[in-house]
Design a protein around this motif. Structure first.
Motif, PDB file in Angstrom:
ATOM      1  N   ARG A 247       0.828  -1.222   0.000  1.00  0.00           N
ATOM      2  CA  ARG A 247       0.000   0.000   0.000  1.00  0.00           C
ATOM      3  C   ARG A 247       0.856   1.263   0.000  1.00  0.00           C
ATOM      4  O   ARG A 247       0.449   2.296  -0.521  1.00  0.00           O
ATOM      5  CB  ARG A 247      -0.939   0.025   1.218  1.00  0.00           C
ATOM      6  N   PHE A 248       2.042   1.178   0.561  1.00  0.00           N
ATOM      7  CA  PHE A 248       2.956   2.316   0.596  1.00  0.00           C
ATOM      8  C   PHE A 248       3.857   2.372  -0.638  1.00  0.00           C
ATOM      9  O   PHE A 248       4.678   3.273  -0.754  1.00  0.00           O
ATOM     10  CB  PHE A 248       3.801   2.277   1.867  1.00  0.00           C
ATOM     11  N   GLY A 249       3.720   1.406  -1.528  1.00  0.00           N
ATOM     12  CA  GLY A 249       4.501   1.434  -2.761  1.00  0.00           C
ATOM     13  C   GLY A 249       5.708   0.521  -2.794  1.00  0.00           C
ATOM     14  O   GLY A 249       6.458   0.517  -3.776  1.00  0.00           O
ATOM     15  N   PHE A 250       5.930  -0.266  -1.749  1.00  0.00           N
ATOM     16  CA  PHE A 250       7.035  -1.223  -1.761  1.00  0.00           C
ATOM     17  C   PHE A 250       6.747  -2.305  -2.795  1.00  0.00           C
ATOM     18  O   PHE A 250       5.600  -2.737  -2.944  1.00  0.00           O
ATOM     19  CB  PHE A 250       7.213  -1.876  -0.393  1.00  0.00           C
ATOM     20  N   GLU A 251       7.792  -2.744  -3.476  1.00  0.00           N
ATOM     21  CA  GLU A 251       7.670  -3.812  -4.469  1.00  0.00           C
ATOM     22  C   GLU A 251       8.615  -4.955  -4.123  1.00  0.00           C
ATOM     23  O   GLU A 251       9.755  -4.708  -3.701  1.00  0.00           O
ATOM     24  CB  GLU A 251       8.016  -3.274  -5.859  1.00  0.00           C
TER      25      GLU A 251
ATOM     26  N   ASP B  74      11.969 -18.106   5.061  1.00  0.00           N
ATOM     27  CA  ASP B  74      12.475 -17.192   4.039  1.00  0.00           C
ATOM     28  C   ASP B  74      11.947 -15.781   4.257  1.00  0.00           C
ATOM     29  O   ASP B  74      10.871 -15.577   4.821  1.00  0.00           O
ATOM     30  CB  ASP B  74      12.047 -17.648   2.643  1.00  0.00           C
ATOM     31  N   ALA B  75      12.711 -14.800   3.759  1.00  0.00           N
ATOM     32  CA  ALA B  75      12.302 -13.398   3.795  1.00  0.00           C
ATOM     33  C   ALA B  75      12.035 -12.926   2.379  1.00  0.00           C
ATOM     34  O   ALA B  75      12.781 -13.254   1.449  1.00  0.00           O
ATOM     35  CB  ALA B  75      13.395 -12.539   4.421  1.00  0.00           C
ATOM     36  N   LEU B  76      10.982 -12.166   2.230  1.00  0.00           N
ATOM     37  CA  LEU B  76      10.700 -11.464   0.988  1.00  0.00           C
ATOM     38  C   LEU B  76      11.393 -10.109   1.094  1.00  0.00           C
ATOM     39  O   LEU B  76      11.180  -9.378   2.065  1.00  0.00           O
ATOM     40  CB  LEU B  76       9.193 -11.276   0.809  1.00  0.00           C
ATOM     41  N   VAL B  77      12.239  -9.776   0.130  1.00  0.00           N
ATOM     42  CA  VAL B  77      12.922  -8.484   0.120  1.00  0.00           C
ATOM     43  C   VAL B  77      12.072  -7.527  -0.703  1.00  0.00           C
ATOM     44  O   VAL B  77      11.644  -7.854  -1.811  1.00  0.00           O
ATOM     45  CB  VAL B  77      14.339  -8.602  -0.483  1.00  0.00           C
ATOM     46  N   MET B  78      11.825  -6.348  -0.140  1.00  0.00           N
ATOM     47  CA  MET B  78      10.988  -5.356  -0.815  1.00  0.00           C
ATOM     48  C   MET B  78      11.725  -4.023  -0.863  1.00  0.00           C
ATOM     49  O   MET B  78      12.528  -3.713   0.020  1.00  0.00           O
ATOM     50  CB  MET B  78       9.648  -5.215  -0.090  1.00  0.00           C
ATOM     51  N   ARG B  79      11.420  -3.240  -1.903  1.00  0.00           N
ATOM     52  CA  ARG B  79      12.069  -1.936  -2.075  1.00  0.00           C
ATOM     53  C   ARG B  79      11.035  -0.875  -2.407  1.00  0.00           C
ATOM     54  O   ARG B  79      10.090  -1.110  -3.149  1.00  0.00           O
ATOM     55  CB  ARG B  79      13.092  -2.005  -3.204  1.00  0.00           C
ATOM     56  N   LEU B  80      11.268   0.308  -1.864  1.00  0.00           N
ATOM     57  CA  LEU B  80      10.461   1.485  -2.166  1.00  0.00           C
ATOM     58  C   LEU B  80      11.391   2.550  -2.736  1.00  0.00           C
ATOM     59  O   LEU B  80      12.347   2.965  -2.076  1.00  0.00           O
ATOM     60  CB  LEU B  80       9.782   2.018  -0.905  1.00  0.00           C
ATOM     61  N   SER B  81      11.137   2.956  -3.957  1.00  0.00           N
ATOM     62  CA  SER B  81      11.879   4.054  -4.541  1.00  0.00           C
ATOM     63  C   SER B  81      11.193   5.358  -4.158  1.00  0.00           C
ATOM     64  O   SER B  81       9.971   5.437  -4.161  1.00  0.00           O
ATOM     65  CB  SER B  81      11.919   3.930  -6.066  1.00  0.00           C
ATOM     66  N   ASP B  82      11.967   6.360  -3.805  1.00  0.00           N
ATOM     67  CA  ASP B  82      11.479   7.688  -3.450  1.00  0.00           C
ATOM     68  C   ASP B  82      10.476   7.657  -2.297  1.00  0.00           C
ATOM     69  O   ASP B  82       9.273   7.862  -2.487  1.00  0.00           O
ATOM     70  CB  ASP B  82      10.873   8.400  -4.662  1.00  0.00           C
ATOM     71  N   PRO B  83      10.956   7.410  -1.079  1.00  0.00           N
ATOM     72  CA  PRO B  83      10.044   7.345   0.074  1.00  0.00           C
ATOM     73  C   PRO B  83       9.274   8.633   0.314  1.00  0.00           C
ATOM     74  O   PRO B  83       8.169   8.593   0.847  1.00  0.00           O
ATOM     75  CB  PRO B  83      10.973   7.034   1.250  1.00  0.00           C
ATOM     76  N   SER B  84       9.803   9.767  -0.128  1.00  0.00           N
ATOM     77  CA  SER B  84       9.102  11.033   0.113  1.00  0.00           C
ATOM     78  C   SER B  84       7.763  11.091  -0.614  1.00  0.00           C
ATOM     79  O   SER B  84       6.847  11.781  -0.172  1.00  0.00           O
ATOM     80  CB  SER B  84       9.970  12.220  -0.304  1.00  0.00           C
ATOM     81  N   SER B  85       7.608  10.347  -1.701  1.00  0.00           N
ATOM     82  CA  SER B  85       6.354  10.378  -2.453  1.00  0.00           C
ATOM     83  C   SER B  85       5.289   9.459  -1.849  1.00  0.00           C
ATOM     84  O   SER B  85       4.137   9.505  -2.260  1.00  0.00           O
ATOM     85  CB  SER B  85       6.599   9.981  -3.914  1.00  0.00           C
ATOM     86  N   SER B  86       5.665   8.649  -0.868  1.00  0.00           N
ATOM     87  CA  SER B  86       4.732   7.679  -0.282  1.00  0.00           C
ATOM     88  C   SER B  86       4.165   8.110   1.046  1.00  0.00           C
ATOM     89  O   SER B  86       3.401   7.377   1.651  1.00  0.00           O
ATOM     90  CB  SER B  86       5.447   6.338  -0.089  1.00  0.00           C
ATOM     91  N   VAL B  87       4.539   9.297   1.511  1.00  0.00           N
ATOM     92  CA  VAL B  87       4.153   9.712   2.857  1.00  0.00           C
ATOM     93  C   VAL B  87       3.260  10.932   2.812  1.00  0.00           C
ATOM     94  O   VAL B  87       3.564  11.916   2.151  1.00  0.00           O
ATOM     95  CB  VAL B  87       5.415  10.039   3.689  1.00  0.00           C
ATOM     96  N   ARG B  88       2.136  10.832   3.515  1.00  0.00           N
ATOM     97  CA  ARG B  88       1.254  11.977   3.691  1.00  0.00           C
ATOM     98  C   ARG B  88       1.763  12.803   4.860  1.00  0.00           C
ATOM     99  O   ARG B  88       2.495  12.301   5.699  1.00  0.00           O
ATOM    100  CB  ARG B  88      -0.161  11.490   3.986  1.00  0.00           C
ATOM    101  N   PRO B  89       1.354  14.056   4.972  1.00  0.00           N
ATOM    102  CA  PRO B  89       1.789  14.865   6.120  1.00  0.00           C
ATOM    103  C   PRO B  89       1.358  14.212   7.428  1.00  0.00           C
ATOM    104  O   PRO B  89       0.324  13.562   7.497  1.00  0.00           O
ATOM    105  CB  PRO B  89       1.052  16.198   5.928  1.00  0.00           C
ATOM    106  N   SER B  90       2.167  14.389   8.454  1.00  0.00           N
ATOM    107  CA  SER B  90       1.824  13.843   9.769  1.00  0.00           C
ATOM    108  C   SER B  90       0.658  14.628  10.357  1.00  0.00           C
ATOM    109  O   SER B  90       0.329  15.718   9.903  1.00  0.00           O
ATOM    110  CB  SER B  90       3.031  13.927  10.715  1.00  0.00           C
TER     111      SER B  90
END
Length: 161
Positions: A118-122, A137-153
């Motif tokens: 939901r936050f954009g991790f793939e 096993d672990a699933l490895v996930m990556r999010l490019s550009d974390p600033s675009s996935s966050v709403r204001p606090s």
């Protein structure tokens, strides 16, 4: 998170991750790198009525962040607390000037995987037998550009009203 939170965090850690719980020393080591001008970690706790019900941590190394842990007390899972903790970690990654954020998630933890998606991790790969001693096993996930996935606090939103 502060040093005086460690005992309460350890109780929750042992309940949620009985086979591969972090030790007191691991938390102390992480917190040692979370203060001052050279800080490379961000750890936080969520409390209600003076009781810790969740915690999360991030490591920043250059342009990459790594979610180290997110944990929510069983009674509060599904309430959105995990999303709030993750959003705060992504804000921290942005403040650390991370251009991507990585994480590992147990392959059998579908609820967490859906949150990250939901936050954009793939998903980008697997780490075989990553979680020990259960050899899960672990699933490895990556999010490019974390600033675009966050709403204001909540605080930022209130101060802009």
């Amino acid at each position: 998170m502060r040093w005086w939170d460690i005992d309460r965090v350890l109780e929750l850690e042992k309940d949620l991750f009985p086979e591969d719980a972090w030790s007191r020393g691991m938390f102390w080591s992480e917190l040692a790198h979370s203060r001052g001008a050279e800080a490379t970690r961000r750890y936080l706790v969520a409390e209600t009525d003076g009781r810790i019900i969740g915690y999360a941590g991030l490591v920043a190394a250059g342009e990459q962040g790594d979610v180290q842990t997110i944990a929510v007390e069983r009674e509060h899972q599904g309430t959105g607390l995990g999303a709030l903790l993750l959003a705060e970690l992504l804000r921290a990654a942005t403040a650390f000037e991370c251009h991507e954020v990585m994480l590992e998630c147990r392959v059998d933890n579908v609820r967490a995987q859906k949150l990250y998606e939901r936050f954009g991790f793939e998903p980008i790969g697997f780490r075989r037998g990553y979680y020990q001693p259960g050899n899960v096993d672990a699933l490895v996930m990556r999010l490019s550009d974390p600033s675009s996935s966050v709403r204001p606090s909540v605080q930022e939103t209130e101060s802009n009203d």
